[in-house]
Design an enzyme around this catalytic site. Sequence first.
Site, PDB file in Angstrom:
ATOM      1  N   ASN A  18       0.572  -1.039   0.238  1.00 56.91           N
ATOM      2  CA  ASN A  18       0.488  -0.061  -0.380  1.00 56.91           C
ATOM      3  C   ASN A  18       0.930   1.441  -0.024  1.00 56.91           C
ATOM      4  O   ASN A  18       1.257   1.577   0.933  1.00 56.91           O
ATOM      5  CB  ASN A  18      -0.953   0.228   1.062  1.00 56.91           C
ATOM      6  CG  ASN A  18      -1.697   0.930   1.448  1.00 56.91           C
ATOM      7  OD1 ASN A  18      -1.842   1.828  -0.127  1.00 56.91           O
ATOM      8  ND2 ASN A  18      -2.377   1.373   2.316  1.00 56.91           N
ATOM      9  N   LYS A  64       0.160   4.227   0.268  1.00 59.45           N
ATOM     10  CA  LYS A  64      -0.816   5.614   0.823  1.00 59.45           C
ATOM     11  C   LYS A  64      -0.231   6.349  -0.529  1.00 59.45           C
ATOM     12  O   LYS A  64      -0.810   6.565  -1.396  1.00 59.45           O
ATOM     13  CB  LYS A  64       0.068   5.587   1.902  1.00 59.45           C
ATOM     14  CG  LYS A  64      -0.022   4.199   2.898  1.00 59.45           C
ATOM     15  CD  LYS A  64       0.306   4.626   4.079  1.00 59.45           C
ATOM     16  CE  LYS A  64       0.443   3.227   5.143  1.00 59.45           C
ATOM     17  NZ  LYS A  64       0.367   3.540   5.990  1.00 59.45           N
ATOM     18  N   HIS A  87      -9.549   0.699   4.921  1.00 64.27           N
ATOM     19  CA  HIS A  87      -7.905   0.684   5.649  1.00 64.27           C
ATOM     20  C   HIS A  87      -8.801   1.935   6.802  1.00 64.27           C
ATOM     21  O   HIS A  87      -9.421   2.793   6.383  1.00 64.27           O
ATOM     22  CB  HIS A  87      -7.501   1.523   4.184  1.00 64.27           C
ATOM     23  CG  HIS A  87      -5.906   1.317   5.144  1.00 64.27           C
ATOM     24  ND1 HIS A  87      -5.522   2.609   5.587  1.00 64.27           N
ATOM     25  CD2 HIS A  87      -4.866   0.889   5.240  1.00 64.27           C
ATOM     26  CE1 HIS A  87      -4.556   1.944   6.543  1.00 64.27           C
ATOM     27  NE2 HIS A  87      -3.669   1.427   5.852  1.00 64.27           N
ATOM     28  N   GLU A 135      -7.019   4.304   7.602  1.00 63.20           N
ATOM     29  CA  GLU A 135      -6.543   5.918   7.494  1.00 63.20           C
ATOM     30  C   GLU A 135      -8.172   6.336   7.063  1.00 63.20           C
ATOM     31  O   GLU A 135      -8.214   7.468   7.246  1.00 63.20           O
ATOM     32  CB  GLU A 135      -5.689   5.808   6.478  1.00 63.20           C
ATOM     33  CG  GLU A 135      -4.521   5.912   7.852  1.00 63.20           C
ATOM     34  CD  GLU A 135      -3.075   5.479   6.870  1.00 63.20           C
ATOM     35  OE1 GLU A 135      -3.156   5.289   5.696  1.00 63.20           O
ATOM     36  OE2 GLU A 135      -2.124   5.081   7.357  1.00 63.20           O
ATOM     37  N   GLU A 182      -5.155  -5.034  10.559  1.00 62.95           N
ATOM     38  CA  GLU A 182      -4.492  -4.235  10.973  1.00 62.95           C
ATOM     39  C   GLU A 182      -4.663  -3.492  12.118  1.00 62.95           C
ATOM     40  O   GLU A 182      -5.393  -2.830  11.963  1.00 62.95           O
ATOM     41  CB  GLU A 182      -4.581  -3.528   9.766  1.00 62.95           C
ATOM     42  CG  GLU A 182      -3.818  -3.945   8.370  1.00 62.95           C
ATOM     43  CD  GLU A 182      -3.535  -3.280   7.270  1.00 62.95           C
ATOM     44  OE1 GLU A 182      -2.374  -3.485   7.252  1.00 62.95           O
ATOM     45  OE2 GLU A 182      -4.348  -2.084   7.156  1.00 62.95           O
ATOM     46  N   GLY A 190       2.327   2.107  10.538  1.00 63.06           N
ATOM     47  CA  GLY A 190       3.325   2.919  11.004  1.00 63.06           C
ATOM     48  C   GLY A 190       4.187   3.906  11.775  1.00 63.06           C
ATOM     49  O   GLY A 190       4.281   4.489  12.308  1.00 63.06           O
ATOM     50  N   SER A 247       2.989  -2.605  10.152  1.00 66.85           N
ATOM     51  CA  SER A 247       4.442  -2.267  10.441  1.00 66.85           C
ATOM     52  C   SER A 247       5.381  -3.361  10.351  1.00 66.85           C
ATOM     53  O   SER A 247       5.865  -3.844  10.767  1.00 66.85           O
ATOM     54  CB  SER A 247       4.769  -2.053  12.167  1.00 66.85           C
ATOM     55  OG  SER A 247       4.476  -0.516  12.175  1.00 66.85           O
ATOM     56  N   GLY A 277       2.631  -1.385   4.228  1.00 62.91           N
ATOM     57  CA  GLY A 277       2.884   0.229   3.531  1.00 62.91           C
ATOM     58  C   GLY A 277       4.156   0.339   3.960  1.00 62.91           C
ATOM     59  O   GLY A 277       4.517   0.161   2.785  1.00 62.91           O
TER      60      GLY A 277
HETATM   61  C1  PEP Z   1      -0.804   0.126   5.903  1.00 62.10           C
HETATM   62  O1  PEP Z   1      -0.813   1.032   5.552  1.00 62.10           O
HETATM   63  O2  PEP Z   1      -1.780  -0.651   5.475  1.00 62.10           O
HETATM   64  C2  PEP Z   1       0.289  -0.618   6.896  1.00 62.10           C
HETATM   65  C3  PEP Z   1       0.166  -1.816   7.480  1.00 62.10           C
HETATM   66  O3  PEP Z   1       1.236   0.633   6.958  1.00 62.10           O
HETATM   67  P1  PEP Z   1       2.585   0.009   7.792  1.00 62.10           P
HETATM   68  O4  PEP Z   1       3.350  -1.509   7.336  1.00 62.10           O
HETATM   69  O5  PEP Z   1       3.288   1.339   7.107  1.00 62.10           O
HETATM   70  O6  PEP Z   1       2.514  -0.351   9.283  1.00 62.10           O
END
Ligand code: PEP
Length: 235
Positions: free
Chosen positions: A6, A8, A92, A94, A158, A164, A194, A215
């Site tokens: 992703n 973003k 998601h 976010e 998630e 993040g 992460s 991400g």
């Molecule tokens: C995501 O954007 O779905 C995500 C898991 O981000 P990150 O890996 O940066 O935590």
Amino acid sequence: MLIAGNWKMFKGAHEARQFATTIRHLPERMAGVDVVVCPPWTSLEATIAGLGKSAVRVYAQNVHWELEGPFTGEASAPMLLELGVTGALVGHSERRQYFGETDETVRLRAESALEAGLAVIACVGETADERQAGEMQQVLERQVSVLPRHERLVIAYEPVWAIGTGLTATPDLAQEAHSFVRSLHDAPVLYGGSVKPENAAGLLAQPDVDGALVGGASLDALDFEAICQAAAQAA
Ligand code: PEP
């Protein structure tokens, strides 16, 4: 195993196209791993062009439930399909946190995208407060119960506190949540939060972890490749 990156709101069209040429050979070297990238709207076409005939698939980061209409800032499944996009993320965290996405809009987005022929990765997960309050299962039950049953639906667990933040769920915590999601729905379940080259192998080795939604680490070609390699080993 499915590894989805992703991006973003990173990588404009020019950078996306270059990056796509760097990762386009990944699937040939990763037996048993499906690779997906999710660029921002404006980079979808450039990514598809950069990937050429690659088996890497391109998903959007969202999709609207109507085919067309007065919905500023949105794009529909047929519009995405026309570009060569084959799937979309929905729900998601976010989107849920900053843009008012609800379980009902996630359901609408997932259902109509699947009906139109897209694949869907539907994101679910509890916040830190919900986990501390002992509400993880309740939250997952609420978010998963609205998701349709469909062969092209994949769920991404998630935990919001891990996205993040550099805080990853331990493999045991991930396994516990994944097995709970599995008890609610029969879709494959990706882990997200992460995921990095250093922790990918431990997470992907869990029996109910079917891949990862990545991400930050998906923005770097070497990190993304290392995560795909970990998936190939676990596959
Ligand atoms: C995501 O954007 O779905 C995500 C898991 O981000 P990150 O890996 O940066 O935590």
